[in-house]
Enzyme design. Structure first.
Site, PDB file in Angstrom:
ATOM      1  N   HIS A 180       0.830  -1.207   0.000  1.00  0.00           N
ATOM      2  CA  HIS A 180       0.000   0.000   0.000  1.00  0.00           C
ATOM      3  C   HIS A 180       0.867   1.260   0.000  1.00  0.00           C
ATOM      4  CE1 HIS A 180      -3.539  -2.417   0.395  1.00  0.00           C
ATOM      5  NE2 HIS A 180      -3.203  -2.873   1.584  1.00  0.00           N
TER       6      HIS A 180
ATOM      7  N   ASP B  98      -5.070  -7.780  -3.523  1.00  0.00           N
ATOM      8  CA  ASP B  98      -5.390  -7.568  -2.109  1.00  0.00           C
ATOM      9  C   ASP B  98      -6.734  -8.165  -1.715  1.00  0.00           C
ATOM     10  OD1 ASP B  98      -5.357  -6.717   0.500  1.00  0.00           O
ATOM     11  OD2 ASP B  98      -5.456  -4.589   0.049  1.00  0.00           O
TER      12      ASP B  98
END
Length: 435
Positions: A264, A315
């Site tokens: 991220h 993800d």
């Protein structure tokens, strides 16, 4: 022997490429007529690498879109799914999810695995039962897997574990390491499996425990991944407690480096960007999740300019489509900057084939000796027809345009159909049983 109508080679796209495969490897590549070789239409690229996955999150697709909410309300729904999984149900779900990845041209997955124990926190008779089923699922679906065994010790910065989090934790980093070492030994010498390590986040692993996880990565020369600065609230809490950002904490505890991946990295300071670049770390962007959870737009161009390599992950599996992840890196940056042209198509495709960050440096390239991963993408669909070849794949193609996948020399997808059968039905059954 395969004949690619067009193929993306290290020096660019070439026409009429013959690829000879022996076992799981590419034995020879040359241009020439097809002869009796099997023909692969469209553009053939190396297998894609999904560098950040939580397989069980696939059960949340579309479920957490009802009404208003934020990351934390989404997380509550995620915990509800986690509570329902056991080794049998997780095997069914993960097999279907990994098969969906194979249909999208993915040949290796980095599974960020923290669903270790039973719902009450008590280990199964085999403490690595859940890890074993993920590896079995990947093999059945035709993927290599980097099982990123995750250390998870606290319920937030300075907060105890509670509820679903109990099944994520081994109690201490030392006990985590003992269990992870047993898993690593079980797959020693098995080239399609990499047992890596993960620090869940600064919220879940106190700084004093992090060196144990980093040492595991060094000892086994294994990948080390960590959620970093996904939410502003994470940064605020970290600075209030430690007077340092998450990246600074990881740097101080020896958790950054050329085998490390910051996942991220959405909200970084200039110092954070410099530390990630100077350490040679990877940064895994997950744009479809980051926009789905309203995380924000990460500074991918800035960290790449300072020396960090960009990889991509699906993800939470809001969608499983690395072409969408790749172009979103550019398109999101256009929205943030009001300018175009931050990334070339070739650079975005290189990010989508970032196998090295998963411990598979001999993949992601169509060269002699590499893993025989051949992903063929239609150039005549309504999305790709009439567009430039490489740019069409990166900026217009979707997972639905993948028609053929050879993974590690094994034919996994033919004419858009997986060898396991109807993957949609597999997903309906696996997810339906959890509801």
């Amino acid at each position: 022997m395969y004949w690619c109508e067009q193929a993306w080679l290290p020096d660019g796209v070439a026409d009429g490429v013959l690829v000879e495969v022996e076992g799981s490897r590419i034995a020879r590549i040359e241009q020439g007529p097809p002869g009796s070789a099997e023909r692969l239409a469209g553009l053939t690229i190396p297998g894609l690498a999904n560098c950040h996955s939580h397989a069980f999150h696939r059960a949340l697709r579309g479920v957490a879109e009802e009404g208003k909410g934020d990351f934390w309300t989404w997380r509550d729904r995620m915990y509800e799914v986690a509570d329902r999984l056991d080794p049998d149900s997780y095997l069914r779900l993960a097999t279907a999810v990994y098969a969906e990845m194979a249909l999208a041209g993915i040949t290796a997955v980095g599974e960020f695995h923290y669903l270790h124990h039973a719902p009450d926190g008590v280990p199964y008779s085999d403490p690595n039962a859940m890890g074993h089923v993920l590896i079995r699922a990947a093999r059945e679906a035709g993927l290599r897997i980097a099982l990123l065994d995750t250390c998870y010790l606290s319920g937030g910065i300075g907060a105890p574990l509670a509820g679903s989090q109990l099944r994520f934790s081994d109690g201490t980093a030392e006990r985590w390491a003992a269990r992870a070492e047993a898993l690593a030994m079980a797959y020693e010498g098995q080239h399609d499996v990499e047992i890596g390590a993960a620090i869940h986040s600064v919220r879940a692993v106190p700084p004093e425990q992090m060196p144990v996880v980093a040492e595991f990565s060094h000892r086994y020369a294994a990948p080390l991944h960590v959620h970093v600065s996904e939410q502003r609230a994470e940064n605020t809490a970290c600075i209030e407690m430690y007077a340092a950002t998450p990246v600074q904490i990881l740097h101080e505890r020896g958790a950054l480096g050329p085998r490390s991946t910051a996942v991220h990295a959405t909200h970084l300071t200039d110092v954070d960007i410099e530390l990630l670049g100077q350490s040679g770390s990877y940064v895994c962007m997950c744009p479809t999740t980051e926009r789905d959870l309203a995380d924000g737009i990460g500074p991918a161009r800035s960290v790449a300019d300072r020396g960090a390599s960009i990889t991509l992950g699906s993800d939470s599996h809001a969608v499983i489509d690395l072409f969408e992840e790749a172009r979103a890196v550019e398109l999101h940056q256009r929205l943030a900057s009001e300018k175009r042209g931050h990334w070339l198509a070739v650079d975005l495709l290189a990010a989508a084939t970032g196998h090295t960050s998963l411990g598979f440096p001999d993949a992601g390239m169509l060269v002699q000796g590499a893993w025989a991963d051949l992903v063929s993408v239609r150039l005549d669909s309504v999305r790709t027809a009439g567009a430039a070849r490489l740019e069409a794949v990166v900026f217009a193609a979707t997972a639905a345009d993948v028609h053929s996948v050879i993974s590690g020399g094994r034919r996994v997808v033919t004419e858009g159909r997986h060898v396991l059968g109807d993957v949609g039905s597999m997903l309906v059954e696996a997810i339906g049983s959890l509801r």
